[in-house]
Enzyme design. Sequence first.
Site, PDB file in Angstrom:
ATOM      1  N   ASP A   1     -37.538  -7.758  -5.607  1.00 32.38           N
ATOM      2  CA  ASP A   1     -37.016  -8.238  -4.309  1.00 32.38           C
ATOM      3  C   ASP A   1     -35.698  -8.345  -4.148  1.00 32.38           C
ATOM      4  O   ASP A   1     -35.087  -9.549  -4.866  1.00 32.38           O
ATOM      5  CB  ASP A   1     -38.103  -9.331  -3.792  1.00 32.38           C
ATOM      6  CG  ASP A   1     -37.644  -9.742  -2.464  1.00 32.38           C
ATOM      7  OD1 ASP A   1     -37.273  -8.934  -1.693  1.00 32.38           O
ATOM      8  OD2 ASP A   1     -38.001 -10.994  -2.268  1.00 32.38           O
TER       9      ASP A   1
ATOM     10  N   LYS B   1     -45.330   5.842  -9.064  1.00 33.03           N
ATOM     11  CA  LYS B   1     -44.397   7.077  -8.632  1.00 33.03           C
ATOM     12  C   LYS B   1     -45.259   8.236  -9.400  1.00 33.03           C
ATOM     13  O   LYS B   1     -45.410   8.150 -10.752  1.00 33.03           O
ATOM     14  CB  LYS B   1     -43.091   7.166  -9.095  1.00 33.03           C
ATOM     15  CG  LYS B   1     -42.274   5.895  -8.129  1.00 33.03           C
ATOM     16  CD  LYS B   1     -40.922   5.845  -8.822  1.00 33.03           C
ATOM     17  CE  LYS B   1     -39.981   4.722  -7.956  1.00 33.03           C
ATOM     18  NZ  LYS B   1     -38.805   4.213  -8.505  1.00 33.03           N
TER      19      LYS B   1
ATOM     20  N   ASP C   1       0.797  -1.167  -0.173  1.00 28.10           N
ATOM     21  CA  ASP C   1      -0.026   0.070   0.053  1.00 28.10           C
ATOM     22  C   ASP C   1       0.824   1.135  -0.026  1.00 28.10           C
ATOM     23  O   ASP C   1       0.421   2.467  -0.579  1.00 28.10           O
ATOM     24  CB  ASP C   1      -0.808   0.102   1.100  1.00 28.10           C
ATOM     25  CG  ASP C   1      -2.038  -1.012   0.859  1.00 28.10           C
ATOM     26  OD1 ASP C   1      -2.789  -1.090   1.878  1.00 28.10           O
ATOM     27  OD2 ASP C   1      -2.223  -1.620   0.014  1.00 28.10           O
TER      28      ASP C   1
ATOM     29  N   CYS D   1     -29.653 -43.849   6.460  1.00 32.55           N
ATOM     30  CA  CYS D   1     -30.252 -43.332   5.071  1.00 32.55           C
ATOM     31  C   CYS D   1     -31.787 -43.831   5.057  1.00 32.55           C
ATOM     32  O   CYS D   1     -31.836 -45.295   4.998  1.00 32.55           O
ATOM     33  CB  CYS D   1     -29.331 -43.871   3.991  1.00 32.55           C
ATOM     34  SG  CYS D   1     -30.106 -43.574   2.234  1.00 32.55           S
TER      35      CYS D   1
ATOM     36  N   CYS E   1     -26.604 -46.806  -2.977  1.00 26.33           N
ATOM     37  CA  CYS E   1     -27.930 -46.453  -2.389  1.00 26.33           C
ATOM     38  C   CYS E   1     -28.738 -46.151  -3.704  1.00 26.33           C
ATOM     39  O   CYS E   1     -28.279 -45.545  -4.442  1.00 26.33           O
ATOM     40  CB  CYS E   1     -27.610 -45.034  -1.762  1.00 26.33           C
ATOM     41  SG  CYS E   1     -29.136 -44.281  -1.114  1.00 26.33           S
TER      42      CYS E   1
ATOM     43  N   TYR F   1     -33.481   2.476 -10.689  1.00 27.72           N
ATOM     44  CA  TYR F   1     -34.805   2.893 -10.806  1.00 27.72           C
ATOM     45  C   TYR F   1     -34.971   4.249 -10.107  1.00 27.72           C
ATOM     46  O   TYR F   1     -36.095   4.817 -10.273  1.00 27.72           O
ATOM     47  CB  TYR F   1     -35.921   2.155 -10.364  1.00 27.72           C
ATOM     48  CG  TYR F   1     -35.414   1.375  -8.926  1.00 27.72           C
ATOM     49  CD1 TYR F   1     -35.363   2.326  -7.640  1.00 27.72           C
ATOM     50  CD2 TYR F   1     -35.216  -0.012  -8.564  1.00 27.72           C
ATOM     51  CE1 TYR F   1     -35.167   1.721  -6.549  1.00 27.72           C
ATOM     52  CE2 TYR F   1     -35.025  -0.453  -7.368  1.00 27.72           C
ATOM     53  CZ  TYR F   1     -34.861   0.389  -6.302  1.00 27.72           C
ATOM     54  OH  TYR F   1     -34.563  -0.048  -5.146  1.00 27.72           O
TER      55      TYR F   1
ATOM     56  N   CYS G   1     -25.399 -39.948   3.149  1.00 29.20           N
ATOM     57  CA  CYS G   1     -25.621 -41.359   2.880  1.00 29.20           C
ATOM     58  C   CYS G   1     -24.408 -41.612   2.254  1.00 29.20           C
ATOM     59  O   CYS G   1     -24.061 -41.204   1.320  1.00 29.20           O
ATOM     60  CB  CYS G   1     -26.744 -41.798   2.126  1.00 29.20           C
ATOM     61  SG  CYS G   1     -26.655 -43.553   1.749  1.00 29.20           S
TER      62      CYS G   1
ATOM     63  N   LYS H   1     -48.342  -3.372  -2.852  1.00 25.85           N
ATOM     64  CA  LYS H   1     -47.623  -5.022  -2.549  1.00 25.85           C
ATOM     65  C   LYS H   1     -48.805  -6.028  -3.143  1.00 25.85           C
ATOM     66  O   LYS H   1     -49.878  -5.868  -2.984  1.00 25.85           O
ATOM     67  CB  LYS H   1     -47.547  -5.193  -1.041  1.00 25.85           C
ATOM     68  CG  LYS H   1     -46.645  -4.346  -0.195  1.00 25.85           C
ATOM     69  CD  LYS H   1     -45.192  -4.529  -0.548  1.00 25.85           C
ATOM     70  CE  LYS H   1     -44.572  -5.794  -0.006  1.00 25.85           C
ATOM     71  NZ  LYS H   1     -43.875  -5.471   1.309  1.00 25.85           N
TER      72      LYS H   1
ATOM     73  N   CYS I   1     -31.544 -46.475   1.661  1.00 23.21           N
ATOM     74  CA  CYS I   1     -30.769 -47.680   1.766  1.00 23.21           C
ATOM     75  C   CYS I   1     -30.249 -48.310   3.143  1.00 23.21           C
ATOM     76  O   CYS I   1     -29.694 -49.326   3.045  1.00 23.21           O
ATOM     77  CB  CYS I   1     -29.564 -47.622   0.810  1.00 23.21           C
ATOM     78  SG  CYS I   1     -28.116 -46.538   1.551  1.00 23.21           S
TER      79      CYS I   1
ATOM     80  N   GLU J   1     -43.953   0.678 -11.856  1.00 26.19           N
ATOM     81  CA  GLU J   1     -42.726  -0.084 -12.167  1.00 26.19           C
ATOM     82  C   GLU J   1     -42.857  -1.435 -11.142  1.00 26.19           C
ATOM     83  O   GLU J   1     -43.485  -1.389 -10.244  1.00 26.19           O
ATOM     84  CB  GLU J   1     -41.352   0.603 -12.001  1.00 26.19           C
ATOM     85  CG  GLU J   1     -41.170   1.467 -10.910  1.00 26.19           C
ATOM     86  CD  GLU J   1     -40.047   2.397 -10.981  1.00 26.19           C
ATOM     87  OE1 GLU J   1     -38.859   1.985 -10.593  1.00 26.19           O
ATOM     88  OE2 GLU J   1     -40.482   3.286 -11.688  1.00 26.19           O
TER      89      GLU J   1
ATOM     90  N   LYS K   1     -41.657  -3.664  -8.149  1.00 26.42           N
ATOM     91  CA  LYS K   1     -40.917  -3.622  -6.811  1.00 26.42           C
ATOM     92  C   LYS K   1     -40.036  -4.992  -6.762  1.00 26.42           C
ATOM     93  O   LYS K   1     -40.754  -6.001  -6.756  1.00 26.42           O
ATOM     94  CB  LYS K   1     -41.916  -3.669  -5.697  1.00 26.42           C
ATOM     95  CG  LYS K   1     -41.144  -3.297  -4.416  1.00 26.42           C
ATOM     96  CD  LYS K   1     -41.931  -2.915  -3.157  1.00 26.42           C
ATOM     97  CE  LYS K   1     -41.438  -2.417  -2.113  1.00 26.42           C
ATOM     98  NZ  LYS K   1     -40.148  -3.187  -1.535  1.00 26.42           N
TER      99      LYS K   1
HETATM  100  S1  IVH Z   1     -38.025   3.882  -5.502  1.00 27.66           S
HETATM  101  C1  IVH Z   1     -37.948   7.239  -2.515  1.00 27.66           C
HETATM  102  N1  IVH Z   1     -38.484   1.727  -6.902  1.00 27.66           N
HETATM  103  O1  IVH Z   1     -38.138  -0.985  -2.051  1.00 27.66           O
HETATM  104  C2  IVH Z   1     -38.205   5.970  -3.573  1.00 27.66           C
HETATM  105  N2  IVH Z   1     -37.906   1.234  -4.967  1.00 27.66           N
HETATM  106  O2  IVH Z   1     -39.690  -0.245   0.345  1.00 27.66           O
HETATM  107  C3  IVH Z   1     -37.087   5.121  -2.981  1.00 27.66           C
HETATM  108  N3  IVH Z   1     -37.460  -1.077  -4.357  1.00 27.66           N
HETATM  109  O3  IVH Z   1     -35.599   0.906  -0.457  1.00 27.66           O
HETATM  110  C4  IVH Z   1     -37.208   3.826  -3.633  1.00 27.66           C
HETATM  111  N4  IVH Z   1     -38.280  -1.836  -6.237  1.00 27.66           N
HETATM  112  O4  IVH Z   1     -34.843  -0.813  -1.951  1.00 27.66           O
HETATM  113  C5  IVH Z   1     -38.262   2.375  -5.668  1.00 27.66           C
HETATM  114  N5  IVH Z   1     -38.960   0.013  -8.345  1.00 27.66           N
HETATM  115  C6  IVH Z   1     -38.601   0.478  -7.260  1.00 27.66           C
HETATM  116  C7  IVH Z   1     -38.231  -0.520  -6.284  1.00 27.66           C
HETATM  117  C8  IVH Z   1     -37.683   0.043  -4.964  1.00 27.66           C
HETATM  118  C9  IVH Z   1     -37.755  -2.274  -5.076  1.00 27.66           C
HETATM  119  C10 IVH Z   1     -37.006  -1.181  -3.004  1.00 27.66           C
HETATM  120  C11 IVH Z   1     -36.100  -0.021  -2.483  1.00 27.66           C
HETATM  121  C12 IVH Z   1     -36.562   0.646  -1.167  1.00 27.66           C
HETATM  122  C13 IVH Z   1     -37.679  -0.303  -0.760  1.00 27.66           C
HETATM  123  C14 IVH Z   1     -38.589   0.473  -0.138  1.00 27.66           C
END
Ligand code: IVH
Length: 678
Positions: A126, A300, A34, A418, A441, A234, A436, A324, A421, A122, A124
């Site tokens: 996961d 949005k 470093d 097992c 087996c 997004y 196993c 949701k 077997c 859009e 959401k």
């Molecule tokens: S917008 C101010 N768009 O959901 C708006 N969030 O429950 C900020 N998430 O923390 C988020 N898909 O991690 C937005 N299409 C989407 C999303 C999204 C998943 C998540 C994101 C956020 C959480 C909120």
Amino acid sequence: MADESTRARADELRREIERHNALYYIEDSPEITDGEYDVLFRELRALEEAHPDLVTADSPTRRVGSPGKGAGAAAGEHLGPVRHAFPMLSLENAMDRSEIEAWFARTLAALGAVEPPAWTVEPKVDGLGVEVVYRGGALEVASTRGDGEVGQDITRTLVTIPSVPARLGGRHVPSVVDLRGEVFMRREDLARLNEALEEAGEPTFKNPRNAAVGSLRQKDPRVSAGRPLAVAFYALGRCEGWRPRGQAGLLAWMADSGLPTHPADLWRSCGAPEEVLDFHDQVLARRDGLPFEVDGLVVKLDLFRHQEELGERSRSPRWAVAWKFPPLEAATRVLAIDAQVGRTGTITPRAVLEPVAIGGVTVRHATLHNFDQVRRLDVRVGDRVVVTRAGDVIPQVVRVLQEERRGEPAPLAPPARCPACDSPARREEGEVYLRCPSAACPAQFRRRLRHFAQKSAMDIEGLGEKLVDQLVERGLVRDLADLYALDARSVAELERMGERSAANLLAAVDASRGRPLARCLHALGVRHVGEHVAEVLAGRFGGIDGIMDASREELEAVHEVGPAVAASVRAFFEAQENRALVGRLRGRGVRFVPVERRTGGALEGLTLVFTGTLPHLSRGRARALATAAGARVAGSVSRETDYVVAGEEAGAKRERALALGVSVIDEAEFLRMTGASL
Ligand code: IVH
């Protein structure tokens, strides 16, 4: 103005620093300390300060993530804190139609008399929320959402995701921009990764979110690089210089700049709440078939101007809401707990459930993963449990409803033997799975046969689960090589077969005799030898004999083969019964078709990396062509790479190649070099 020699020195320093960055961040094998790195870094910074005309947009001094600046991602600082310029908010939820209608009413009232608004809807996604900062168009630092104010530095691992560009392309490049998005894993990729982890005896991931978190929080970026992560951007944080007008404009700009975002058919701009409701129903109906998990929609208000007008509550904006989807979970009763034996002998507990409908599918079984998990959940026969199902991932028990337990059912002990077997079950030190150990087996053998026949291995069409079970039960196939001695008459007598299907099966078995070496090797089911490792070994040794006789040292010397793989390959081929199996397969016409090596092949001695989607060649075919021409195909770009073959949507690997001065070529050029045609 700087003179020529100063300019040359600055260029040289930048190249050297980039090279050391790559060694440090990507290959994890720094050549200098470093302190020595600091000396180079300071010299460059001093030159740039004295001669501002020497500063380049992508100079390493301008990136916070460089170790020399200390603010970002040096090894010790990986996962160090990063403060978000603007807080990363969360979203308020709407659980059903009445709640979303109430939200529309509220936003419309709050907007007052401005022009009629539009909404962008859009998915959401996961996964794990992240922020990536681009300065002057270059990726500077990446972090997790954390508590919304301060997240963890994940630059080193995030840059291993191929779709994340190192530089922004496109027509408009803001001077500084914070991009927010979600790191996730596609269902298919998660299933494949879990299979590989299970095979390696490592714990599997329960959902895409865990997989994303587990893969990004790695100390070693090479581990993350091997994980099939994806990103969808997004949202914006800070954005200086050029800026889109609203959310739809943002998503379009992202696509234009080479940033991964939502697929075009999964988001829509709507002029009225009814359109949003309509789109919601359409996506919900497609939910199970989507390539990744979506747990709702985010609605949005489109124009940033309108968003600013509405503003925020303390933790969430008034201008957006997460609508949701109904949860893919239900409560049901555990009727029994049985155990299943995998191909490599892993014994996994499984709950047999009172059938329950979850999101339109009847669920009868749920995995409990391993016996530690059984103990953690404290699940017992007769308990009411919460079961979730998500896409293709096997349903799982997530929680016991303890308050509903009747009486005192006995806790479940791991089986001593097992279940298939009756051999004594074993659990090695440090292993998650009970196994196993028996080579004889029948449950393991059925799984091995299915693995052998699958598409990515011997590709024997028509040899599915039901047929495998019958062939094994009737004693027609006791050994993989027996497949090649089946006679049409006994196959035709099996349930749901007949002469025509029997003839088709035998033709498919016959066709598999000519599979290439890599597929045959993968088919044998050596632990740790998946599709990719099989290709690497085939490419290096050329024929099955070379692999069978390779020493551990020779195996370990192969790029991309580590000690665990080497030991496993060695152990497999040291076992007399496995050598005999290869002999029997050969005796029945399986050719383990060697890699054709034209000596002095057109690409002899060169190392290639493929990235992005090529216009005509599949990845498998491209690799096969390269290997046949004598090249080595690597997974990541380093200064030892000779060519990067880049296709559509090539991302970070292409950028890295450019940064390291590695030649980037397209498919046509690659074909020309190999002398192959389509
Ligand atoms: S917008 C101010 N768009 O959901 C708006 N969030 O429950 C900020 N998430 O923390 C988020 N898909 O991690 C937005 N299409 C989407 C999303 C999204 C998943 C998540 C994101 C956020 C959480 C909120």
